[in-house]
Design an enzyme around this catalytic site. Sequence first.
Site, PDB file in Angstrom:
ATOM      1  N   ASP A 123       0.855  -1.172   0.000  1.00  0.00           N
ATOM      2  CA  ASP A 123       0.000   0.000   0.000  1.00  0.00           C
ATOM      3  C   ASP A 123       0.898   1.232   0.000  1.00  0.00           C
ATOM      4  OD1 ASP A 123      -2.486   1.410   0.289  1.00  0.00           O
ATOM      5  OD2 ASP A 123      -1.897   1.813   2.355  1.00  0.00           O
ATOM      6  N   ASP A 125      -1.816  -0.709   6.061  1.00  0.00           N
ATOM      7  CA  ASP A 125      -2.141  -0.162   7.379  1.00  0.00           C
ATOM      8  C   ASP A 125      -3.635   0.114   7.551  1.00  0.00           C
ATOM      9  OD1 ASP A 125      -2.280   1.891   5.588  1.00  0.00           O
ATOM     10  OD2 ASP A 125      -1.208   3.356   6.810  1.00  0.00           O
ATOM     11  N   ASP A 171      -6.856  -2.660   3.492  1.00  0.00           N
ATOM     12  CA  ASP A 171      -5.771  -3.598   3.181  1.00  0.00           C
ATOM     13  C   ASP A 171      -5.967  -4.973   3.820  1.00  0.00           C
ATOM     14  OD1 ASP A 171      -4.380  -1.501   1.897  1.00  0.00           O
ATOM     15  OD2 ASP A 171      -3.592  -0.818   3.806  1.00  0.00           O
TER      16      ASP A 171
END
Length: 941
Positions: A359, A669, A673
């Site tokens: 990410d 985070d 995700d």
Amino acid sequence: MLGRVSMMGRSVSPQSVADSVARQSTASEAAPQPPPHTLSADSVLQLLGVDEKLGLAAERVKELRDKYGSNELAVPPEEPLWRKFLGQFNDLVVWILIVAALISGILSEWTDATAIIAIVLLNAILGFLQEEKAERALAALQKMAAPLARVLRDGKLQALPTIELVPGDVLDLDAGDNIPADARLLEAFSLRIQESALTGESVPVDKDAHGVLPETAALGDRRNMVYMGTVVAGGKARAAVVGTGMRTELGQIAGMLQAYETEPTPLQRQLAHLGKVLVLICLVLVAIIFLTELWQGDSLMRAFLLSVSLAVAAVPEGLPAVVTVSLALGLQRMVKRNALIRKLPSVETLGSVTVICSDKTGTLTRNEMTVREVMAGNEHYQVAGSGYAPHGEFRRRAAEGNNLEVDPKAEPELQLLLTIASRCNHAQVVPSGKDENAWQVVGDPTEGALVVAALKARIQLPNPGEHVLFEIPFDSERKAMSVVLPQGVGGATMYTKGAPEEILARCVAERRDGKIIPLIDSRRQEILQANAEMASRALRALAFACREWVNVPEHFTETDLVFVGLAGMIDPPREEVKQAVATCRAAGIRPVMITGDHPATAAAIARELGIAAENDRIITGRELDTLSDQDLAAQVERIAVYARVTAQHKLRVVRAWKSQGHVVAMTGDGVNDAPAVKAADIGIAMGVSGTDVTRESSAMILMDDNFASIVSAIEEGRAIYDNIQKFLTYLLSCNVGEMLLMLVASLIGWPAPLLPVQLLWINLVTDGLPALALALEPLEPGVMSRKPRSPQQSMLSLGLGATVIWQGILLAGVGLTAFGIVYTAHPEDETRARTMAFCVIVYGELFRALAARSGRWTFIQLGPFTNLYLFAAVAVAGLLQVSVVLVPFARPVFETVMHPLWEWGILILLALTPVTAIELVKLVRQRRSDHKSFSVMAAPK
């Protein structure tokens, strides 16, 4: 009960419509009505059968709650502790050991049986203690819901527990509120929502209640919707609930987490395969020995006991415990490098990672907006520093390309721009710890970035009680904000910031070289071009302007402004990530960015970090929707960046990589995700900025949120796998040597050179201690300069298998020689011959443990004292073996006798033969390779 509502010529039941609209947030459920973001606010109210000014009636609420249930996420029953503990025994090698213990008990070898059971229990306890945390991802998701919500019911605004919300409830939202359910905006006033945990968007999103969007609009582009689990960053709003509980976007993620079953790690799969191979070998061995003994005239019982004892000895009893201890020790080393492993086998999985899907927001970047460039007057400035720490210099861009550091106090236009930025602002920047670089923003992150830039220029920030004459708040239509401050005696100054196009349209002049001059069309084009250049580098540009009045007017308007400049900001990459990405590429690991942010921003960050080259593909979630799973799998290796994606998209990308045979790590985070983190071979969560749900879904947590720590963890993972292969090769070659020794002796008609108790002693004690010490072997040089091993590669590859066999032959050869020397001279004294073979095998294996430290480097090259644990293990095991021969009460147990002095000399020479041959072969291989000198890749100290 309410009647039926007519809409667009159709008769629709409010209850069925509520069900339809509520389900629009769940992509996996089809519904006959269009999604709420494609409808006007009035249409949604009609479909829900609710009055915006009155809200739902109490009776209607009860009906809807009976239909939809509580506004909470479903949590599966937690697995009981006893089942988790028993799960540690669900391994073929462990079952082989349990059978071996039972057989030892049947043979009355109670010491051996107890030792094997103790090893099995130790293995289970270590694994259980490490993995005792239950999967609490769904419970963590529930914690994100706000405890109370302001709801309009029966015409009254009430504070109610969020669990009581139903589709159709009208919410009142204010700055700082957690959004308690998915809702369609009815009206919004300067509303900004922080959606980074759900979409990956790094800055708050402006919302607009009046927009009607296409059905294909990505989650992050639905400006007329608010979603459970996000936060109101600023402004006010009223919204109608269209989805509760598991029918929300957050509920969809929870459903994916609940439905996904964790797959075994590569190490678990390979150990299971090894167990099957060992079973096959044991069965074949039992059959051969049994038939050979019967053919030579031994009794049925003796043949059975001998063959079963050897089969038990063929199993490396210490393997599960040594693997578990090796992983646990690796875990401790990783903790020191800021990587916390939650699932023990994942320690090794890191070493085989071939792809890291990361990410962007908060992982590759700091999730702290930072001003990078300023255009003030006729000058362009670069601003150093990143994040919220107010430290960094300003450099003026020079024509020859050399940026010169300047004093912001000596640059009047720069000084004015940053003064406007600090005054036209509601954010604060405060220290968040003792570290001088640890700061946090209270308020909007974009405004916080402007305050930080002003502090870097040593601008005096306004006092909390500073008088403001008037303020025109930001809204999404004007795309501007203004404050009016008193100036001199009776005068006033307006400071304005906003979108460059909107601000320029309100300007008639500009501030340049300390003067106010007319803003001509060509100059407007230059400013717009500078704005476009900032956008091409993924910088979010804001324009700044001002206006002065000698006398305070009756009305303040954002007209006849003086343009001052532009400030370009971005959520910057972490400083250490670029080197970490380069190290990953050198190690043969492919980094991939998967983010909910805009494509231009994602592409700029990816190229800056080296994740994407100029010719790499960058696709959006909308493009991803047009690809089937098969098409995505075929193209996945050519795509470097995925932008504007949802949780489902991230999950598809991870699965596509895995379908191509890759071992995938997924970092993240945010809540968005979590499903992909759980589906990956190794899920990596951020420990500081990560959400609870992502941490609980992960196999590893980065305690410092540092992408570079992943590289350290991968390095440790590779070292751990190397060490597992080292002690596996060592243990199996010992066992092969023992089997060959017994088999060849049986075939040539000699008595058994080793007794069952001696075989088990060798496996449990003299092999086990050095194997444990090999688990502590330091990193070999060059571990991060080689490609990852293939996930399909067996733990015992052809090369290692050949090593096991030829080293086993060496060991069996010296054992047979030792036994033959004594047996041919004294055929009547089998005990003496067995003692000789027993000691040669033990000392040969102990000396060979020194060579097992590396498949390439010799013991001397690695440094004799770089693994003192191995020295200690060899010394302890050697002393134990001496005691077996010299201690009077031990000799009857192991059926040994004292050696004459001359036999000790032969014993030592024979025991040194295997290790000498192995080390000489390494030197020959080194000479044949193009290795120039050992100093090029020095062994670790």
